[in-house]
Design an enzyme around this catalytic site. Sequence first.
Site, short mmCIF file in Angstrom:
data_model
loop_
_atom_site.label_atom_id
_atom_site.label_comp_id
_atom_site.label_asym_id
_atom_site.label_seq_id
_atom_site.Cartn_x
_atom_site.Cartn_y
_atom_site.Cartn_z
N TRP A 141 22.25 13.91 15.00
CA TRP A 141 22.61 15.12 16.10
C TRP A 141 23.43 16.10 15.32
O TRP A 141 23.36 17.29 15.41
CB TRP A 141 23.18 14.72 17.31
CG TRP A 141 22.04 14.20 18.35
CD1 TRP A 141 20.85 13.83 18.16
CD2 TRP A 141 21.85 14.62 19.67
NE1 TRP A 141 19.92 13.81 19.22
CE2 TRP A 141 20.67 14.35 20.34
CE3 TRP A 141 22.78 15.20 20.56
CZ2 TRP A 141 20.33 14.33 21.50
CZ3 TRP A 141 22.52 15.41 21.96
CH2 TRP A 141 21.56 14.84 22.43
N ASP A 198 38.22 7.21 19.29
CA ASP A 198 37.76 6.68 20.34
C ASP A 198 37.52 7.61 21.45
O ASP A 198 38.67 8.46 21.93
CB ASP A 198 38.67 5.39 20.70
CG ASP A 198 38.29 4.63 21.81
OD1 ASP A 198 37.21 4.99 22.67
OD2 ASP A 198 38.82 3.75 22.14
N LYS A 226 23.10 12.21 27.21
CA LYS A 226 22.03 11.14 27.15
C LYS A 226 22.41 10.11 28.35
O LYS A 226 23.60 9.70 28.21
CB LYS A 226 21.91 10.27 26.12
CG LYS A 226 20.82 9.29 26.12
CD LYS A 226 20.37 8.77 24.86
CE LYS A 226 21.57 7.88 24.18
NZ LYS A 226 21.17 7.28 23.02
#
EC number: 2.1.1.166
Length: 197
Positions: free
Chosen positions: A54, A88, A152
């Site tokens: 992506w 993270d 997603k």
Amino acid sequence: MKLLDARKDHYRKLAHEQGFRSRAAYKLKELNQSYRIIGPGFYVLDLGCAPGGWTQMAIKLAGNQGKVMGIDLSYVEEIPGAEILRGDIEDENVVDDVMNYFERKVNAVICDLSPKVSGNWSVDHAKQISLNYDCTKIMDKVLAHKGNAVFKVFDGEYSMEFRDYVKKKFARINLTKPKASRKQSSELYYVCLGFIG
């Protein structure tokens, strides 16, 4: 060979031929053709970017005037034209790194992330949705007014709750499944346009 396998192989082969790290690049390309999430000159943040398909497609879509940053907990090999941060997304401090790189708010936040799957569907689904909520916390701080986002989602028990949560933040939200997704996959994409905060 089944049609499904042939299609899967088609996107994998295409990715290999065109130098993309994953077939997922074509999901973003297809979503962008339908909804224009990323335009020339856009600043784009890719959350959960490994292995980088992506991010590579975002660079192509944003062009020379654009700027792209990918963040992932896993090591991601350098991608020419993008800044890759090993970080993270559950740590909101990554916002500082994002703002230091872009020096302004971004035009698009894209999230094609998955947790390390355990094989227990309800656990994996809950974790994936939880990661999307983490992405929205970052998005809220870095996405420009009228910006776009894609998430997603592993479709399941908490999908609609997440959709309703995100819906309040955008002028328009579309639920879609690109052709490059495997037919048997439970993944769906929420395409969110016109960030209102």
